[in-house]
Motif scaffolding. Structure first.
Motif, short mmCIF file in Angstrom:
data_model
loop_
_atom_site.label_atom_id
_atom_site.label_comp_id
_atom_site.label_asym_id
_atom_site.label_seq_id
_atom_site.Cartn_x
_atom_site.Cartn_y
_atom_site.Cartn_z
N GLY A 102 70.10 -14.61 34.64
CA GLY A 102 68.13 -14.79 34.07
C GLY A 102 68.20 -12.87 33.87
N SER A 103 66.42 -13.15 33.23
CA SER A 103 66.41 -12.24 32.55
C SER A 103 65.89 -11.09 34.05
CB SER A 103 65.34 -11.88 31.47
OG SER A 103 64.29 -12.58 32.17
N LYS A 104 66.12 -11.96 35.10
CA LYS A 104 65.55 -11.11 36.05
C LYS A 104 66.73 -10.21 37.16
CE LYS A 104 62.52 -10.90 40.55
NZ LYS A 104 62.28 -11.66 41.81
N ILE A 107 66.63 -6.82 34.21
CA ILE A 107 65.74 -6.01 34.40
C ILE A 107 66.03 -4.51 35.13
CG2 ILE A 107 64.24 -4.98 35.32
CD1 ILE A 107 62.69 -7.96 34.20
N TYR A 128 54.39 -7.63 34.67
CA TYR A 128 55.18 -8.37 35.48
C TYR A 128 55.76 -6.88 36.74
CZ TYR A 128 59.81 -10.99 37.06
OH TYR A 128 60.33 -11.37 37.45
N ASN A 174 56.33 -6.12 26.72
CA ASN A 174 56.54 -7.10 28.11
C ASN A 174 55.65 -8.22 26.62
OD1 ASN A 174 55.36 -9.53 30.04
ND2 ASN A 174 56.60 -9.96 27.92
N MET A 178 52.94 -11.19 29.29
CA MET A 178 52.75 -11.69 31.27
C MET A 178 52.00 -10.51 31.85
SD MET A 178 53.07 -12.86 34.44
CE MET A 178 54.03 -11.59 34.67
N ASP A 206 60.85 -7.49 26.85
CA ASP A 206 61.28 -8.89 27.25
C ASP A 206 60.41 -9.98 27.60
OD1 ASP A 206 62.03 -10.47 29.65
OD2 ASP A 206 60.82 -9.57 31.58
N TYR A 209 59.00 -15.63 27.18
CA TYR A 209 57.30 -16.24 26.60
C TYR A 209 57.24 -17.09 25.25
CZ TYR A 209 56.34 -16.39 31.84
OH TYR A 209 56.64 -15.60 32.94
N SER A 237 64.58 -20.14 30.93
CA SER A 237 63.73 -20.41 32.19
C SER A 237 62.61 -20.74 32.13
CB SER A 237 63.14 -19.47 33.07
OG SER A 237 64.74 -18.53 33.75
N LYS A 238 61.86 -20.34 30.71
CA LYS A 238 60.52 -21.23 30.64
C LYS A 238 60.83 -21.73 29.35
CE LYS A 238 59.48 -17.53 33.00
NZ LYS A 238 59.08 -18.07 34.75
N ARG A 246 69.35 -20.21 36.24
CA ARG A 246 68.74 -18.91 35.85
C ARG A 246 70.21 -18.47 34.28
NH1 ARG A 246 66.13 -17.44 36.75
NH2 ARG A 246 67.01 -15.53 37.19
C1 LIG Z 1 57.45 -11.15 32.42
C2 LIG Z 1 59.20 -12.02 32.52
N1 LIG Z 1 60.02 -11.72 32.53
C3 LIG Z 1 61.18 -11.80 33.29
C4 LIG Z 1 60.97 -13.06 34.52
C5 LIG Z 1 62.49 -13.87 34.90
O1 LIG Z 1 62.76 -15.24 34.23
P1 LIG Z 1 64.25 -15.36 34.08
O2 LIG Z 1 63.83 -16.35 35.40
O3 LIG Z 1 64.51 -14.91 33.78
O4 LIG Z 1 64.88 -14.29 35.12
C6 LIG Z 1 59.55 -13.40 33.97
C7 LIG Z 1 59.43 -14.99 35.20
O5 LIG Z 1 58.35 -15.70 36.22
C8 LIG Z 1 58.80 -13.38 34.05
O6 LIG Z 1 57.80 -13.65 33.70
#
Ligand SMILES: Cc1ncc(COP(=O)(O)O)c(C=O)c1O
Length: 389
Positions: A102-104, A107, A128, A174, A178, A206, A209, A237-238, A246
């Motif tokens: 997952g990208s979270k 970060i 974010y 980003n 978002m 990031d 989207y 994810s999206k 993940r």
């Molecule tokens: C801008 C942004 N970056 C990263 C993420 C996290 O994505 P991931 O599910 O890949 O961890 C989100 C999730 O809502 C997001 O809105």
């Protein structure tokens, strides 16, 4: 027994949604049946061939061990091919790609790899929340940069240049943005790369989207010389409906990948092989996958517009991404007030824009991750509450 918290966590609270979901659960326990239009977790399944690939590999006796820290080659290759096919960016599967859980998590890895006490990092306001939290956890000082609707939510690079950039080592960026749904332009991407070069700042873009309600997916890495100063995070994810699986990725110069892996390989031990094979399958899907997904989101967005009209909110129809960002009417103190009112009166949860930074205080954000039937029900509840006020 009281145990003193580490300094790095003393100013970090539990994630907003983690708290809010508990509150909504408590309301549901009392029979409230809250409609949650807050969170961006796709409700639709991945492509059947992706689930089939997971089944197939999970059924094998030999796929259950630890995996390579850098991911398996077929996944890195699928990521590199995806970047070439959809963004026109050429990268090397073995040198420039690091799959992520997952990208979270990416970060946090990036902040922990490059930042420490005494360093500064720029992050968007609104933006974010994970950027600011990860910067704080690293011990560095976060420097929010204001985004405004007048500039289509793009940073004012001239103002940043005139300001104090001393100690700034890294900048979070980003687009599609978002929570505002603003898309970047090629010109802006070129300008921000030049800005980063001039000030010796690592640009961290990031990009989860770019395929949602957006006809032209863009990567910052398509800008001239971007790989010298920038890394990009991306996610399945999206756009592949795989939020719970993940899977994300980091793309960067070979030195960056090797630096970040020094931190990441001490945090996890790779990703389940069947998940990696299924992710590779998802990335190889034809454009029709995204087109079909977007037909659904487009219909949902029309319903969300109706809902926002009922609330007298205003919004820009050029937005892209998985949400609609809307300004609350002047009769409301701010987005928190409107969000609380809707939750109390209509049992519909909509995210207050202020959780993304004070630049979002006058806004709310509605997720498109709900069926048309659920959105109709939300609209009914809201319209009834407005009428009976
Ligand atoms: C801008 C942004 N970056 C990263 C993420 C996290 O994505 P991931 O599910 O890949 O961890 C989100 C999730 O809502 C997001 O809105």
């Amino acid at each position: 027994m009281q145990i003193e918290l580490a300094k790095r966590i003393q100013h970090t609270e539990e994630y907003y949604f983690s708290r809010k979901l508990r509150e909504i659960d408590a309301l549901n326990q009392t029979g409230a049946k809250v409609i949650n239009l807050g969170i961006g977790s796709p409700d639709l399944p991945p492509h059947p061939s992706v689930v089939e690939t997971l089944h197939q590999y999970a059924a094998m006796p030999t796929t259950h061990g630890y995996q390579n820290y850098k991911g398996i080659h077929p996944l890195r290759k699928a990521i590199a091919d995806w970047y070439h096919r959809y963004y026109g960016v050429s990268i090397h599967a073995d040198r420039n790609v690091l799959p992520l859980i997952g990208s979270k998590e990416g970060i946090v890895h990036v902040c922990m790899t490059y930042l420490a006490e005494g360093d500064k990092a720029l992050f968007p306001n609104p933006g974010y929340p994970a950027y600011a939290s990860a910067v704080r956890l690293s011990g560095a000082t976060g420097v929010p940069y204001k985004l405004a609707s007048q500039r289509n939510w793009l940073p004012d690079l001239d103002a940043l240049t005139k300001g104090d950039l001393s100690g700034v080592k890294l900048m979070w960026l980003n687009y599609p943005h978002m929570p505002t749904g603003a898309a970047a332009t090629t010109t802006f991407f070129n300008e921000v790369v030049a800005f980063a070069k001039q000030h010796r700042i690592l640009l961290c873009h990031d990009n989860p989207y770019s395929f949602i309600l957006n006809n032209q997916p863009q990567s910052l890495l398509a800008a001239d010389g971007a790989l010298d100063v920038a890394i990009e995070l991306n996610s399945l994810s999206k756009s592949s409906n795989m939020a719970g699986w993940r899977v994300g990725t980091l793309i960067g110069a070979e030195e960056r990948i090797n630096e970040i892996i020094r931190f990441k390989s001490n945090m996890d031990s790779g990703m389940f092989l069947p998940v990696q094979m299924a992710a590779a399958k998802a990335l190889s899907l034809d454009p029709e996958w995204y087109q079909e997904l977007n037909k659904t989101y487009s219909r949902r967005r029309e319903k969300v517009y109706q809902l926002l009209d009922a609330l007298a909110c205003t919004y820009d129809k050029q937005q892209v991404g998985l949400f609609v960002w809307a300004k609350v009417p002047a009769s409301q103190a701010d987005g928190y007030a409107l969000s609380d009112e809707i939750l109390r009166q209509s049992r519909v949860f909509i995210t207050p824009g202020g959780i993304f930074g004070d630049g979002g205080n006058a806004y709310i954000r509605v997720s498109l991750c709900a069926t048309e039937a659920v959105l109709d029900e939300a609209l009914d509840r809201i319209a009834n509450a407005v009428i009976t006020q």
